[in-house]
Design a protein around this motif. Structure first.
Motif: not given
Length: 413
Positions: A202, A204, A217, A220-221, A226-228, A230, A232
Motif C-alpha cells: 500500500t 500513500h 488520484q 490510481a482510480a 484506489a484501495d491501495r 492514496t 494527500e
C-alpha cells in the motif's frame, strides 16, 4: 570590435562562435574542432549585448527569452554546450563572471530563498508544477516521470528508461507484500502506482501541487488501485506530526531539491519519525559534485524558486543528526544528461503546441532551462544520487545481492 570581444575571446577557444552585432558587423571566436559546436548568434540591440556583459548567465538567458539574442545557426543547446565544453576542456578559460564577493552574495541569497516555510513551499511548488499538466504530457514519458531516468542499456526509449528507474528504486526498497510505503513528493502518481503493482504494497503519496494531486488520484482510480494507493495534499512536516512510525518504507524522488538547505535537518528528522524501527528509505536527488554551492540566478528567478541542489556532504551530514544509517550510495553520473536530451528533443518537437499553450517567451525560457541543465549534467558539476537509509543495521540483508535479484524480477533485464 564589440563590447563582447574581451569576454568571448577569453572563453571560446575551441569550436566556433560567430557574433553579429546590431550594426551588422561580424566577429568570430574560437577555432573549429571535432565534437565542438559551431554557432551563429545575432544581437538585435546594443542593450542585449550590455546585458550579457553585466550578467553573463542571467543576462544571456533574458536576452534569449526576449528575442534580442537570436541563434541563426545551431540552437540554444549547442550554444550553451559550446561554453560548457570550453570550460571543461581548458580550466584557464573558466567562466568567471562573479567576484568572491558576488559568490558570497549568491550563497547568502540561496540560503535565504530556500528557507521554505510551509506557505512559501506551497507557492514555490505551484510556480513550477501547477502550470498545466498538458505541458508536461508533451515532453515527459507516458508515465509522467519528471526525474532522472535509468539507462542500463543505451538503446532504451525514454519510456523504457523511466520504467527501469522505478524498478531500480523498488529493488533498493526491499519491498514485501503488505508493507506501508510513503512517497514524499509523489508527482503525478507514477511511482506509487508502480510500487503497488510490483510488490503488492500500500502506498500513500504526498505532494503540494494541486494539479499533480488531482491527476494522481484519477490515475490510481483508473488503474483499479484506489484501495491501495492514496494521495494527500500535505507538507511532509505536517504528516510527520500526525503519522509517526506508520511507514515501513519511504521513497522520495526529485523532491529533496525543493527542501532547501535550511530545512535538511527537519526533513530527515521527519523521515526518521515516520519510519518504523526496521524501516528503509530511498532518496533519489540531484546533487552537486564537490562542495556546497549556490543556485544560479536564472533558476532561482524563473524555474525553481526556493530550490537548491545539495552536495553529498550536506545530505549525509543532515541525515546523521537523526541517526539514520547510510547503507548504500549510488552516483548516477550521466543518466540525467540522457534524460534531459530526450526532454529537450520532445519540447522542440512540440514547439507549436507549447507556444499556443503558453507563449513564445515561455518556450524560449523552457528550452534554455533544459539546455542549461543538460550541459550541467554532461560537463558541469551536477549528477544524481540514490541514497539508502535505515534506522536499524538489521533491517536489510547482509549483502547487496537482493537488489539485483529484485531488479531482474521487476524489470526483466
Amino acid at each position: 570590435m564589440s563590447i563582447l570581444h574581451p569576454f568571448l575571446s577569453r572563453v571560446v577557444r575551441r569550436g566556433r562562435l560567430t557574433i553579429f552585432a546590431p550594426d551588422g558587423s561580424e566577429e568570430d571566436f574560437g577555432t573549429p574542432a571535432p565534437g565542438f559546436p559551431e554557432v551563429v548568434v545575432r544581437f538585435v540591440s546594443g542593450k542585449a549585448m550590455r546585458r550579457v556583459i553585466l550578467d553573463p548567465r542571467l543576462g544571456a538567458a533574458e536576452a534569449f527569452m526576449d528575442g534580442d539574442l537570436r541563434i541563426e545557426r545551431g540552437d540554444i543547446m549547442e550554444l550553451i554546450q559550446l561554453f560548457r565544453m570550453n570550460t571543461l576542456w581548458d580550466r584557464g578559460s573558466k567562466l568567471k563572471d562573479r567576484s568572491i564577493a558576488g559568490e558570497a552574495a549568491d550563497w547568502i541569497r540561496t540560503r535565504i530563498d530556500s528557507i521554505n516555510r510551509r506557505g512559501r513551499s506551497r507557492a514555490n511548488v505551484a510556480h513550477h508544477y501547477d502550470i498545466g499538466n498538458d505541458l508536461y504530457r508533451l515532453f515527459l514519458d507516458s508515465d509522467l516521470q519528471y526525474s532522472c531516468a535509468y539507462w542500463p542499456r543505451e538503446d532504451m526509449t525514454l519510456e523504457e528508461a523511466q520504467a527501469a528507474k522505478k524498478a531500480h528504486i523498488a529493488a533498493k526498497l526491499a519491498l514485501a507484500p503488505g508493507q506501508r510505503v510513503l512517497d514524499i513528493g509523489c508527482g503525478w502518481g507514477g511511482m506509487a502506482i508502480t510500487l503497488a503493482k510490483l510488490a503488492d504494497v500500500t502506498v500513500h503519496g504526498i505532494t503540494l501541487s494541486e494539479e499533480q494531486f488531482a491527476l494522481a488520484q484519477a490515475r490510481a482510480a483508473q488503474a483499479g488501485l484506489a484501495d491501495r494507493v492514496t494521495f494527500e495534499l500535505i507538507d511532509y512536516r505536517d504528516l510527520a506530526l500526525r503519522d509517526a512510525g506508520r511507514f515501513d518504507r519511504i521513497v522520495s524522488v526529485g523532491m529533496f531539491e525543493h527542501v532547501g538547505a535550511h530545512n535538511y535537518d527537519t526533513f530527515f528528522r521527519a523521515c526518521a519519525n515516520l519510519m518504523t524501527a526496521d524501516g528503509v528509505m530511498l532518496l533519489h536527488t540531484i546533487g552537486r559534485f564537490g562542495k556546497p554551492g549556490s543556485t544560479d540566478a536564472f533558476t532561482r528567478k524563473y524555474i525553481f524558486p526556493g530550490g537548491y541542489i545539495p552536495a553529498l556532504s550536506e545530505t549525509v551530514a543532515a541525515s546523521e543528526k537523526s541517526r539514520l544509517i547510510v547503507t548504500d550510495v549510488e552516483t548516477l553520473r550521466l543518466h540525467y544528461a540522457r534524460t534531459l536530451r530526450q526532454w529537450y528533443a520532445r519540447t522542440v518537437a512540440h514547439r507549436d503546441e507549447i507556444t499556443r499553450m503558453m507563449d513564445e517567451r515561455f518556450f524560449r525560457m523552457w528550452t534554455f532551462y533544459l539546455a542549461g541543465a543538460t550541459a550541467a549534467f554532461e560537463s558541469g558539476g551536477m549528477g544524481n544520487y540514490q541514497i539508502q537509509f535505515v534506522r536499524s543495521r538489521h533491517a536489510l540483508p547482509l549483502t547487496r545481492d537482493y537488489m539485483a535479484a529484485a531488479e531482474r524480477d521487476y524489470g526483466g533485464w
